[in-house]
Design a protein around this motif. Structure first.
Motif, mmCIF file in Angstrom:
data_model
loop_
_atom_site.group_PDB
_atom_site.id
_atom_site.type_symbol
_atom_site.label_atom_id
_atom_site.label_comp_id
_atom_site.label_asym_id
_atom_site.label_seq_id
_atom_site.Cartn_x
_atom_site.Cartn_y
_atom_site.Cartn_z
ATOM 1 N N ALA A 80 0.852 -1.187 0.000
ATOM 2 C CA ALA A 80 0.000 0.000 0.000
ATOM 3 C C ALA A 80 0.888 1.237 0.000
ATOM 4 O O ALA A 80 2.090 1.155 0.235
ATOM 5 C CB ALA A 80 -0.913 -0.004 1.225
ATOM 6 N N SER A 81 0.277 2.361 -0.252
ATOM 7 C CA SER A 81 0.993 3.633 -0.170
ATOM 8 C C SER A 81 0.970 4.113 1.276
ATOM 9 O O SER A 81 -0.093 4.128 1.901
ATOM 10 C CB SER A 81 0.322 4.679 -1.054
ATOM 11 O OG SER A 81 0.383 4.287 -2.397
ATOM 12 N N PRO A 82 2.121 4.497 1.813
ATOM 13 C CA PRO A 82 2.131 5.030 3.169
ATOM 14 C C PRO A 82 1.226 6.254 3.286
ATOM 15 O O PRO A 82 1.158 7.080 2.374
ATOM 16 C CB PRO A 82 3.596 5.396 3.407
ATOM 17 C CG PRO A 82 4.359 4.521 2.459
ATOM 18 C CD PRO A 82 3.465 4.409 1.248
ATOM 19 N N GLU A 83 0.516 6.343 4.389
ATOM 20 C CA GLU A 83 -0.348 7.480 4.684
ATOM 21 C C GLU A 83 0.319 8.320 5.759
ATOM 22 O O GLU A 83 1.156 7.825 6.515
ATOM 23 C CB GLU A 83 -1.718 6.990 5.177
ATOM 24 C CG GLU A 83 -2.462 6.132 4.164
ATOM 25 C CD GLU A 83 -3.754 5.527 4.725
ATOM 26 O OE1 GLU A 83 -4.121 5.818 5.878
ATOM 27 O OE2 GLU A 83 -4.381 4.756 3.988
ATOM 28 N N ALA A 84 -0.052 9.580 5.847
ATOM 29 C CA ALA A 84 0.481 10.473 6.877
ATOM 30 C C ALA A 84 -0.247 10.161 8.184
ATOM 31 O O ALA A 84 -1.287 10.739 8.483
ATOM 32 C CB ALA A 84 0.299 11.924 6.473
ATOM 33 N N LEU A 85 0.293 9.226 8.946
ATOM 34 C CA LEU A 85 -0.354 8.766 10.186
ATOM 35 C C LEU A 85 0.604 8.878 11.346
ATOM 36 O O LEU A 85 1.817 8.757 11.181
ATOM 37 C CB LEU A 85 -0.784 7.300 10.050
ATOM 38 C CG LEU A 85 -1.759 6.947 8.936
ATOM 39 C CD1 LEU A 85 -1.858 5.436 8.783
ATOM 40 C CD2 LEU A 85 -3.122 7.555 9.234
ATOM 41 N N THR A 86 0.030 9.088 12.519
ATOM 42 C CA THR A 86 0.802 8.990 13.756
ATOM 43 C C THR A 86 0.075 7.995 14.637
ATOM 44 O O THR A 86 -1.159 7.993 14.711
ATOM 45 C CB THR A 86 0.915 10.352 14.470
ATOM 46 O OG1 THR A 86 -0.400 10.844 14.729
ATOM 47 C CG2 THR A 86 1.691 11.348 13.633
ATOM 48 N N GLY A 87 0.791 7.134 15.301
ATOM 49 C CA GLY A 87 0.194 6.142 16.177
ATOM 50 C C GLY A 87 -0.502 5.030 15.403
ATOM 51 O O GLY A 87 -0.365 4.893 14.189
ATOM 52 N N PHE A 88 -1.226 4.214 16.143
ATOM 53 C CA PHE A 88 -1.947 3.080 15.583
ATOM 54 C C PHE A 88 -3.290 3.024 16.297
ATOM 55 O O PHE A 88 -3.323 2.987 17.527
ATOM 56 C CB PHE A 88 -1.174 1.778 15.796
ATOM 57 C CG PHE A 88 -1.543 0.697 14.823
ATOM 58 C CD1 PHE A 88 -0.771 0.477 13.704
ATOM 59 C CD2 PHE A 88 -2.665 -0.089 15.030
ATOM 60 C CE1 PHE A 88 -1.112 -0.512 12.792
ATOM 61 C CE2 PHE A 88 -3.018 -1.075 14.130
ATOM 62 C CZ PHE A 88 -2.229 -1.293 13.003
ATOM 63 N N CYS A 89 -4.394 3.031 15.547
ATOM 64 C CA CYS A 89 -5.691 3.151 16.200
ATOM 65 C C CYS A 89 -6.731 2.219 15.575
ATOM 66 O O CYS A 89 -6.516 1.655 14.512
ATOM 67 C CB CYS A 89 -6.186 4.592 16.116
ATOM 68 S SG CYS A 89 -6.488 5.143 14.430
ATOM 69 N N GLU A 90 -7.841 2.097 16.267
ATOM 70 C CA GLU A 90 -8.994 1.370 15.759
ATOM 71 C C GLU A 90 -9.910 2.357 15.041
ATOM 72 O O GLU A 90 -10.171 3.449 15.537
ATOM 73 C CB GLU A 90 -9.774 0.729 16.911
ATOM 74 C CG GLU A 90 -9.068 -0.394 17.588
ATOM 75 C CD GLU A 90 -9.926 -1.080 18.627
ATOM 76 O OE1 GLU A 90 -11.125 -1.263 18.396
ATOM 77 O OE2 GLU A 90 -9.381 -1.438 19.682
ATOM 78 N N LEU A 91 -10.397 1.974 13.878
ATOM 79 C CA LEU A 91 -11.364 2.774 13.130
ATOM 80 C C LEU A 91 -12.736 2.126 13.218
ATOM 81 O O LEU A 91 -12.859 0.956 13.569
ATOM 82 C CB LEU A 91 -10.954 2.877 11.650
ATOM 83 C CG LEU A 91 -9.608 3.545 11.333
ATOM 84 C CD1 LEU A 91 -9.397 3.555 9.830
ATOM 85 C CD2 LEU A 91 -9.542 4.940 11.897
#
Length: 94
Positions: A80-91
């Motif tokens: 996949a293409s990296p997304e501008a994310l911080t941390g790891f969360c539940e959606l």
């Protein structure tokens, strides 16, 4: 080398209602990954995991087993293409 990769995982089996997302967040954060996890209405769990290649590979190996409460039948994995994310969360469920 600070290369960041992203991988989208779709996990099939008994993976909802067994704490799979909770443990996924814990395991991802332990590996310094960013991303997210969510249930899908078809009974699968979808994950976007981003980080250094070795950590993403190690995380994918964990996902293929999952927590003791789950039964993982198979994992579909796609780059996949990296997304501008911080941390790891539940959606929310999709």
């Amino acid at each position: 080398m600070n290369e960041i990769i992203a991988r989208r995982l779709r996990v099939h089996g008994r993976v909802q209602g067994v704490g799979f997302r909770f443990y996924t967040v814990r395991e991802a954060l332990a590996r310094n990954l960013t991303g997210w996890v969510r249930n899908r209405t078809d009974g699968t769990v979808e994950i976007q995991a981003q980080g250094r290649p070795g950590e993403v590979d190690d995380f994918q190996r964990w996902v293929s087993r999952g927590p003791e409460s789950a039964r993982v039948d198979r994992v579909e994995a796609n780059d996949a293409s990296p997304e501008a994310l911080t941390g790891f969360c539940e959606l929310d469920t999709l």
